[in-house]
Design an enzyme around this catalytic site. Structure first.
Site, mmCIF file in Angstrom:
data_model
loop_
_atom_site.group_PDB
_atom_site.id
_atom_site.type_symbol
_atom_site.label_atom_id
_atom_site.label_comp_id
_atom_site.label_asym_id
_atom_site.label_seq_id
_atom_site.Cartn_x
_atom_site.Cartn_y
_atom_site.Cartn_z
ATOM 1 N N CYS A 381 0.834 -1.207 0.000
ATOM 2 C CA CYS A 381 0.000 0.000 0.000
ATOM 3 C C CYS A 381 0.873 1.263 0.000
ATOM 4 O O CYS A 381 1.501 1.549 -1.005
ATOM 5 C CB CYS A 381 -1.004 -0.054 1.141
ATOM 6 S SG CYS A 381 -2.490 0.886 0.735
ATOM 7 N N HIS A 507 -3.616 -5.192 0.429
ATOM 8 C CA HIS A 507 -3.084 -5.686 1.713
ATOM 9 C C HIS A 507 -3.114 -7.212 1.759
ATOM 10 O O HIS A 507 -4.064 -7.800 2.295
ATOM 11 C CB HIS A 507 -3.919 -5.118 2.873
ATOM 12 C CG HIS A 507 -3.708 -3.652 3.075
ATOM 13 N ND1 HIS A 507 -2.702 -3.156 3.854
ATOM 14 C CD2 HIS A 507 -4.367 -2.595 2.566
ATOM 15 C CE1 HIS A 507 -2.752 -1.831 3.834
ATOM 16 N NE2 HIS A 507 -3.755 -1.460 3.057
ATOM 17 N N GLU A 509 -1.594 -9.105 3.606
ATOM 18 C CA GLU A 509 -1.473 -9.628 4.986
ATOM 19 C C GLU A 509 -2.820 -10.027 5.593
ATOM 20 O O GLU A 509 -2.846 -10.731 6.597
ATOM 21 C CB GLU A 509 -0.757 -8.609 5.885
ATOM 22 C CG GLU A 509 -1.529 -7.350 6.255
ATOM 23 C CD GLU A 509 -1.382 -6.207 5.249
ATOM 24 O OE1 GLU A 509 -1.092 -6.479 4.058
ATOM 25 O OE2 GLU A 509 -1.571 -5.033 5.642
HETATM 26 N N1 GLN Z 1 -2.160 6.812 2.498
HETATM 27 C C1 GLN Z 1 -2.230 6.005 1.315
HETATM 28 C C2 GLN Z 1 -3.570 6.107 0.611
HETATM 29 O O1 GLN Z 1 -4.532 6.543 1.170
HETATM 30 C C3 GLN Z 1 -1.896 4.561 1.607
HETATM 31 C C4 GLN Z 1 -2.924 3.864 2.422
HETATM 32 C C5 GLN Z 1 -2.429 2.585 3.041
HETATM 33 O O2 GLN Z 1 -1.225 2.336 3.084
HETATM 34 N N2 GLN Z 1 -3.316 1.796 3.566
HETATM 35 O O3 GLN Z 1 -3.689 5.726 -0.518
#
Ligand code: GLN
Length: 557
Positions: A381, A507, A509
């Site tokens: 992410c 994600h 995970e």
């Molecule tokens: N801040 C980033 C976004 O909003 C990444 C979000 C995250 O890592 N969950 O896209």
């Protein structure tokens, strides 16, 4: 008829109700029952999505896009029943539903009160979990018995037992039985008091699970059983597990928890089947490799901020029979001390997701270090977004490349707001959330790891890779190996020229299990083992003076 188990906690908070509830679920599944898990949380936030990881640890995301408590991660890792929005209710959500009904005029003429309106809403939330495909619903009540906040939940489950009948409900209370060093004995009084509190509100527990540091003798168990009005066989010790959390279900099995539950509910089921779990314990106890992974994040000092990531690394370790030493590194420290001082010697570097500017430059420096030194790198992410920023700045030549999340006026916005986010003003539950399909490019690291053409992964973000820069990045050697099926969104990027450089917008995970690690974590840890093995071989054949850096000291979360 579906049976219900309620798990409450007493004496202290953080007693491990989530893990214990998940372990109970796991044991009952291993007896052939169909189990669904639920958590009721006493805080007023509608969900944990707007809370800082300092307050609440990680926000766990489900396929349906709900942002939930991290205990749901334990549930998914230990059991296979589907979790949905109904699996986690907070006080805030319950009140919101009641207030919305009141505004619609559903209680016209009546005074809306905690009893019966709030308690009814809670009971409905529990009933929603019970269907013809479910044998057992396990509902964990957050907080500690005695807290003002959890009273409506406790009152609701007291009534629930009256409604569905004693034979269909089981109350399990998790308590602490401390060992007093000065007296050299364990103390049962806090447990007696905590059960006393429960009884005051009309709940008599059927089983006590006693967290303890020292073994509880039969005499002490008899004392607890007598004073707390519980069968002796239902006073179960749960001794602290220093080695691994995966021992918890096995220890509950040794104390015949599943047998008690089956007998109490008059269920037969199958004999316990725990082969997969026994195999994972064998792999944990007999590692063939040892590697160290640096997790560089904004909240590295908080052990629950990246919980699922640490666990997914462990799962990949189990898969490869490798012991993984995880170092939790503050990205802001890299900004101060430089990546060489902090990151030398690790076999892999992982950058997790995150929000906010603090520590972002440290992450970018860590990624540059991993790319240039050919250290296996896995970005998740925000970790992927930082990889794009780093590549943009240092390879493509876009000196001030950035994300518009951190620099609105950057001349090279390689990461920008998703189109669907441009009109969003509310903060709660408004990101791009939950399961989304992703098409994989053949012959990429990603497709080799997954062995699939299309996968589904969970998301939680507002920003994305800016497609204006795609061809420029590709011309400099970056491969966009995973895209949304319409090709519009970059989901995975990787560097074919690097031993392992892969970053994902989603994600992974949240979909890894101890008995089946996530393919990308498996591939990343595999690459780290390969690097470590290569270095060990070089070290063995080199003269002592030529040996490469020793592994750094590590902190295991
Ligand atoms: N801040 C980033 C976004 O909003 C990444 C979000 C995250 O890592 N969950 O896209």
């Amino acid at each position: 008829m579906t049976k219900h188990i309620f798990v409450t906690g007493g004496v202290v908070s953080s007693i491990g109700k989530g893990l214990t509830s998940a372990s109970i679920g796991m044991l009952l599944e291993a007896r052939g029952l169909r189990v669904r898990m639920q958590k009721l949380d006493p805080y007023i936030n509608v969900d944990p999505g707007t809370m800082s990881p300092y307050q609440h640890g990680e926000v766990y995301v489900l396929d349906d896009g709900s942002e939930t408590d991290l205990d749901l991660g334990h549930y998914e890792r230990f059991t296979s029943g589907k979790l949905t929005r109904d699996s986690n209710y907070t006080t805030g959500q319950i009140y919101l539903r009641v207030i919305e009904k009141e505004r619609r005029g559903q209680f016209l003429g009546k005074t809306v009160q905690v009893i019966p309106h709030i308690t009814n809403e809670i009971k409905e939330a529990i009933h929603r979990m019970a269907d013809s495909d479910t044998d057992i619903v396990i509902t964990e009540i957050g907080g500690t018995v005695g807290d003002i906040e959890s009273l409506p939940f406790l009152e609701a489950i007291r009534q629930f037992r009256q409604d569905v009948g004693r034979d269909n409900c089981l109350f399990i209370h998790l308590t602490l039985v401390p060992y007093l060093k000065t007296a050299a004995e364990i103390k049962t009084k806090p447990t007696q008091h905590s059960v006393g509190l429960l009884r005051q509100i009309g709940i008599q527990p059927d089983m006590l699970i006693c967290r303890c540091e020292q073994h509880i003798s039969r005499e002490e168990r008899e004392k607890i059983a007598l004073f707390c009005n519980v069968d002796l066989e239902a006073v179960i010790e749960e001794i602290d597990k220093d080695f691994s959390i995966y021992e918890v279900p096995l220890s509950l099995r040794d104390h015949k928890l599943d047998e008690f539950v089956m007998k109490r509910f008059h269920l037969t089921g199958q004999p316990l089947k725990l082969d997969a779990w026994d195999n994972l314990m064998f792999a944990l106890r007999n590692p063939k490799h040892e590697i160290s992974i640096a997790v560089v994040g904004k909240y590295a000092e908080h052990k629950d901020a990246y919980k699922s990531i640490y666990e997914s690394l462990d799962h990949a370790g189990i898969h490869h029979q490798a012991q993984i030493r995880i170092a939790r590194i503050q990205s802001a420290d890299i900004e101060e001390e430089g990546p060489e001082r902090i990151l030398a010697g690790y076999d892999g570097i992982l950058i997790p997701g995150g929000f906010g500017e603090r520590g972002v430059e440290g992450k970018v420096q860590a990624i540059r270090y991993a790319r240039e030194r050919e250290i296996p790198f896995f970005g998740i992410c925000l970790g992927m977004q930082c990889a794009a920023i780093e590549f943009g700045r240092n390879v493509v030549g876009l000196e001030r490349a950035h994300s518009t999340e951190f620099d609105k006026d950057t001349p090279s916005p390689v990461i920008c707001l998703l189109d669907e986010q441009k009109q969003v003003t509310n903060m709660g539950g408004t990101m791009r959330l939950g399961a989304q399909p992703c098409s994989l490019q053949p012959d990429s690291i990603a497709s080799k790891a997954y062995q699939e053409n299309t996968v589904s992964e969970r998301h939680r973000h507002r920003y994305e890779f800016n497609n204006v820069y795609r061809s420029q990045f590709e011309a400099h050697g970056m491969q966009f190996s995973g895209l949304s099926p319409d090709g519009g969104l970059v989901e995975i990027l990787e560097l074919p020229s690097h031993p392992f450089f892969l970053a994902v917008q989603f994600h992974p995970e949240f979909k890894s299990k101890p008995t089946k690690c996530h393919p990308l974590f498996g591939a990343f840890v595999g690459a780290a083992i390969q690097r470590r093995t290569g270095r060990n071989q070089r070290n063995a054949s080199a003269k002592p003076s030529e040996s490469t850096t020793n592994p750094p000291p590590v902190i295991t979360p």
